[in-house]
Design a protein around this motif. Structure first.
Motif, PDB file in Angstrom:
ATOM      1  N   LYS A  64       0.807  -1.232   0.000  1.00  0.00           N
ATOM      2  CA  LYS A  64       0.000   0.000   0.000  1.00  0.00           C
ATOM      3  C   LYS A  64       0.836   1.277   0.000  1.00  0.00           C
ATOM      4  CE  LYS A  64      -0.892  -0.820   4.880  1.00  0.00           C
ATOM      5  NZ  LYS A  64      -0.970  -2.146   5.288  1.00  0.00           N
ATOM      6  N   LEU A  65       1.991   1.260   0.652  1.00  0.00           N
ATOM      7  CA  LEU A  65       2.900   2.407   0.655  1.00  0.00           C
ATOM      8  C   LEU A  65       4.306   1.897   0.314  1.00  0.00           C
ATOM      9  CD1 LEU A  65       1.622   4.202   3.888  1.00  0.00           C
ATOM     10  CD2 LEU A  65       1.336   5.005   1.538  1.00  0.00           C
ATOM     11  N   SER A  66       4.493   1.509  -0.937  1.00  0.00           N
ATOM     12  CA  SER A  66       5.730   0.823  -1.323  1.00  0.00           C
ATOM     13  C   SER A  66       6.977   1.687  -1.150  1.00  0.00           C
ATOM     14  CB  SER A  66       5.625   0.284  -2.743  1.00  0.00           C
ATOM     15  OG  SER A  66       5.426   1.334  -3.660  1.00  0.00           O
ATOM     16  N   GLN A  67       6.887   2.993  -1.368  1.00  0.00           N
ATOM     17  CA  GLN A  67       8.067   3.855  -1.198  1.00  0.00           C
ATOM     18  C   GLN A  67       8.481   3.897   0.273  1.00  0.00           C
ATOM     19  OE1 GLN A  67       7.683   7.953  -2.442  1.00  0.00           O
ATOM     20  NE2 GLN A  67       9.664   8.493  -1.608  1.00  0.00           N
ATOM     21  N   VAL A  68       7.523   4.039   1.172  1.00  0.00           N
ATOM     22  CA  VAL A  68       7.826   4.055   2.611  1.00  0.00           C
ATOM     23  C   VAL A  68       8.347   2.689   3.030  1.00  0.00           C
ATOM     24  CG1 VAL A  68       6.943   4.518   4.930  1.00  0.00           C
ATOM     25  CG2 VAL A  68       6.050   5.820   2.989  1.00  0.00           C
ATOM     26  N   SER A  69       7.733   1.623   2.513  1.00  0.00           N
ATOM     27  CA  SER A  69       8.175   0.270   2.808  1.00  0.00           C
ATOM     28  C   SER A  69       9.643   0.085   2.399  1.00  0.00           C
ATOM     29  CB  SER A  69       7.298  -0.744   2.064  1.00  0.00           C
ATOM     30  OG  SER A  69       7.817  -2.037   2.183  1.00  0.00           O
ATOM     31  N   ASN A  70       9.995   0.541   1.221  1.00  0.00           N
ATOM     32  CA  ASN A  70      11.369   0.446   0.727  1.00  0.00           C
ATOM     33  C   ASN A  70      12.322   1.248   1.621  1.00  0.00           C
ATOM     34  OD1 ASN A  70      13.335  -0.371  -1.278  1.00  0.00           O
ATOM     35  ND2 ASN A  70      13.336   1.770  -1.912  1.00  0.00           N
ATOM     36  N   THR A  71      11.893   2.420   2.024  1.00  0.00           N
ATOM     37  CA  THR A  71      12.718   3.240   2.922  1.00  0.00           C
ATOM     38  C   THR A  71      12.963   2.508   4.234  1.00  0.00           C
ATOM     39  OG1 THR A  71      11.967   5.324   1.961  1.00  0.00           O
ATOM     40  CG2 THR A  71      12.813   5.415   4.219  1.00  0.00           C
ATOM     41  N   MET A  72      11.910   1.905   4.796  1.00  0.00           N
ATOM     42  CA  MET A  72      12.065   1.217   6.074  1.00  0.00           C
ATOM     43  C   MET A  72      13.036   0.045   5.941  1.00  0.00           C
ATOM     44  SD  MET A  72      10.480   3.228   7.911  1.00  0.00           S
ATOM     45  CE  MET A  72      10.973   2.370   9.397  1.00  0.00           C
ATOM     46  N   ARG A  73      13.000  -0.629   4.825  1.00  0.00           N
ATOM     47  CA  ARG A  73      13.922  -1.741   4.573  1.00  0.00           C
ATOM     48  C   ARG A  73      15.373  -1.231   4.540  1.00  0.00           C
ATOM     49  NH1 ARG A  73      10.975  -3.086   1.074  1.00  0.00           N
ATOM     50  NH2 ARG A  73       9.690  -4.845   1.493  1.00  0.00           N
ATOM     51  N   HIS A  74      15.592  -0.101   3.882  1.00  0.00           N
ATOM     52  CA  HIS A  74      16.936   0.465   3.802  1.00  0.00           C
ATOM     53  C   HIS A  74      17.413   0.990   5.162  1.00  0.00           C
ATOM     54  CE1 HIS A  74      16.359   0.312  -0.576  1.00  0.00           C
ATOM     55  NE2 HIS A  74      17.671   0.278  -0.599  1.00  0.00           N
ATOM     56  N   VAL A  75      16.513   1.623   5.901  1.00  0.00           N
ATOM     57  CA  VAL A  75      16.884   2.104   7.234  1.00  0.00           C
ATOM     58  C   VAL A  75      17.248   0.909   8.121  1.00  0.00           C
ATOM     59  CG1 VAL A  75      16.027   3.269   9.320  1.00  0.00           C
ATOM     60  CG2 VAL A  75      15.582   4.264   7.060  1.00  0.00           C
ATOM     61  N   ALA A  76      16.502  -0.186   8.001  1.00  0.00           N
ATOM     62  CA  ALA A  76      16.821  -1.398   8.767  1.00  0.00           C
ATOM     63  C   ALA A  76      18.223  -1.898   8.427  1.00  0.00           C
ATOM     64  CB  ALA A  76      15.784  -2.484   8.497  1.00  0.00           C
ATOM     65  N   MET A  77      18.622  -1.796   7.165  1.00  0.00           N
ATOM     66  CA  MET A  77      19.973  -2.227   6.765  1.00  0.00           C
ATOM     67  C   MET A  77      21.047  -1.373   7.436  1.00  0.00           C
ATOM     68  SD  MET A  77      19.686  -3.134   2.750  1.00  0.00           S
ATOM     69  CE  MET A  77      18.069  -3.471   2.107  1.00  0.00           C
ATOM     70  N   VAL A  78      20.796  -0.084   7.544  1.00  0.00           N
ATOM     71  CA  VAL A  78      21.751   0.798   8.230  1.00  0.00           C
ATOM     72  C   VAL A  78      21.819   0.409   9.709  1.00  0.00           C
ATOM     73  CG1 VAL A  78      22.274   3.191   8.877  1.00  0.00           C
ATOM     74  CG2 VAL A  78      21.401   2.680   6.584  1.00  0.00           C
ATOM     75  N   GLU A  79      20.666   0.151  10.312  1.00  0.00           N
ATOM     76  CA  GLU A  79      20.640  -0.266  11.719  1.00  0.00           C
ATOM     77  C   GLU A  79      21.361  -1.598  11.897  1.00  0.00           C
ATOM     78  OE1 GLU A  79      19.800   1.762  13.958  1.00  0.00           O
ATOM     79  OE2 GLU A  79      18.310   3.113  13.111  1.00  0.00           O
ATOM     80  N   MET A  80      21.264  -2.485  10.900  1.00  0.00           N
ATOM     81  CA  MET A  80      21.973  -3.757  10.972  1.00  0.00           C
ATOM     82  C   MET A  80      23.487  -3.526  10.948  1.00  0.00           C
ATOM     83  SD  MET A  80      21.689  -7.171   8.610  1.00  0.00           S
ATOM     84  CE  MET A  80      19.927  -7.266   8.819  1.00  0.00           C
ATOM     85  N   HIS A  81      23.928  -2.534  10.199  1.00  0.00           N
ATOM     86  CA  HIS A  81      25.350  -2.197  10.191  1.00  0.00           C
ATOM     87  C   HIS A  81      25.782  -1.722  11.579  1.00  0.00           C
ATOM     88  CE1 HIS A  81      29.225  -1.177   8.603  1.00  0.00           C
ATOM     89  NE2 HIS A  81      29.077   0.091   8.903  1.00  0.00           N
ATOM     90  N   HIS A  82      24.928  -0.919  12.230  1.00  0.00           N
ATOM     91  CA  HIS A  82      25.226  -0.476  13.602  1.00  0.00           C
ATOM     92  C   HIS A  82      25.335  -1.688  14.527  1.00  0.00           C
ATOM     93  CE1 HIS A  82      22.942   3.548  12.720  1.00  0.00           C
ATOM     94  NE2 HIS A  82      24.057   3.432  12.014  1.00  0.00           N
ATOM     95  N   LEU A  83      24.392  -2.611  14.395  1.00  0.00           N
ATOM     96  CA  LEU A  83      24.386  -3.834  15.205  1.00  0.00           C
ATOM     97  C   LEU A  83      25.703  -4.591  15.015  1.00  0.00           C
ATOM     98  CD1 LEU A  83      22.445  -5.743  16.944  1.00  0.00           C
ATOM     99  CD2 LEU A  83      22.014  -6.900  14.775  1.00  0.00           C
ATOM    100  N   ASP A  84      26.133  -4.726  13.775  1.00  0.00           N
ATOM    101  CA  ASP A  84      27.371  -5.437  13.465  1.00  0.00           C
ATOM    102  C   ASP A  84      28.580  -4.733  14.084  1.00  0.00           C
ATOM    103  OD1 ASP A  84      28.987  -7.439  12.074  1.00  0.00           O
ATOM    104  OD2 ASP A  84      29.541  -5.807  10.720  1.00  0.00           O
ATOM    105  N   MET A  85      28.644  -3.420  13.955  1.00  0.00           N
ATOM    106  CA  MET A  85      29.773  -2.682  14.527  1.00  0.00           C
ATOM    107  C   MET A  85      29.819  -2.849  16.041  1.00  0.00           C
ATOM    108  SD  MET A  85      30.080   0.849  12.282  1.00  0.00           S
ATOM    109  CE  MET A  85      28.452   1.442  12.693  1.00  0.00           C
ATOM    110  N   LEU A  86      28.666  -2.753  16.685  1.00  0.00           N
ATOM    111  CA  LEU A  86      28.620  -2.900  18.137  1.00  0.00           C
ATOM    112  C   LEU A  86      29.048  -4.300  18.560  1.00  0.00           C
ATOM    113  CD1 LEU A  86      25.317  -0.965  18.830  1.00  0.00           C
ATOM    114  CD2 LEU A  86      27.621  -0.241  19.499  1.00  0.00           C
ATOM    115  N   GLY A  87      28.588  -5.326  17.849  1.00  0.00           N
ATOM    116  CA  GLY A  87      28.987  -6.692  18.160  1.00  0.00           C
ATOM    117  C   GLY A  87      30.502  -6.871  18.045  1.00  0.00           C
ATOM    118  N   GLN A  88      31.072  -6.314  16.991  1.00  0.00           N
ATOM    119  CA  GLN A  88      32.530  -6.405  16.819  1.00  0.00           C
ATOM    120  C   GLN A  88      33.269  -5.677  17.940  1.00  0.00           C
ATOM    121  OE1 GLN A  88      34.152  -5.805  12.781  1.00  0.00           O
ATOM    122  NE2 GLN A  88      32.018  -5.758  12.085  1.00  0.00           N
TER     123      GLN A  88
END
Length: 179
Positions: A64-88
């Protein structure tokens, strides 16, 4: 209007700050710092919760809101990078990056109940996201004052830049949802 990243087309949104990430290194082992960073890794208001929540929201918003959905997916990827850095960092500091943390003297194991499952309103999702990002920034800023390792401080400062980009995105979507 979303911020733009250098070297990208003018109409390409940016999900992370343009500054490079510092190298993942520490001055030496420090269990206190490792324990402090575990709060950022996997507690109710942590990077793991943000990744999971933003992925969930991307599913709820698509198609229903594919552009926002895509943005949320990309923001999640950035947060995953933060998660990885913190784990390391936790490993380099001599800690164990389990998906748990100590809060108020007790061990808390991360679980999906820490995610806010708001799915009926884009405005409510964005309000929840804004509160979470503001809390993350405040937490990182408090930690920076307590950490005497310039390598860790640089990484936390860089993560804050990304969280500010996310705040900008979420405020924009909130304003659009309230129109």
């Amino acid at each position: 209007m979303l911020s733009r990243q250098p070297g990208r087309p003018d109409n390409a949104p940016r999900y992370a700050a343009p500054e490079p990430y510092p190298s993942i290194q520490v001055c030496g082992p420090n269990k206190k710092y490792a324990q402090m960073l575990k709060i950022d890794l996997a507690c109710p208001q942590s990077e793991l919760t943000a990744v999971t929540q933003y992925v969930y929201q991307s599913w709820q918003l698509d198609p229903k809101l594919s552009q926002v959905s895509n943005t949320m997916r990309h923001v999640a990827m950035v947060e995953m990078h933060h998660l990885d850095m913190l784990g390391q960092l936790i490993v380099l500091l001599g800690g164990n990056p389990t998906f748990s943390c100590r809060q108020q003297g007790r061990q808390i194991i991360w679980d999906g109940g820490m995610v806010t499952y708001c799915h009926d309103s884009l405005a409510q999702m964005m309000k929840e996201n804004i509160a979470a990002e503001e809390f993350a920034i405040e937490t990182y800023q408090r930690q920076i004052k307590c950490i005497d390792d310039p390598n860790i401080v640089a990484i936390l400062q860089r993560i804050i830049l990304d969280e500010k980009v996310h705040l900008e995105i979420f405020h924009q979507y909130l304003a659009e949802a309230q129109c």
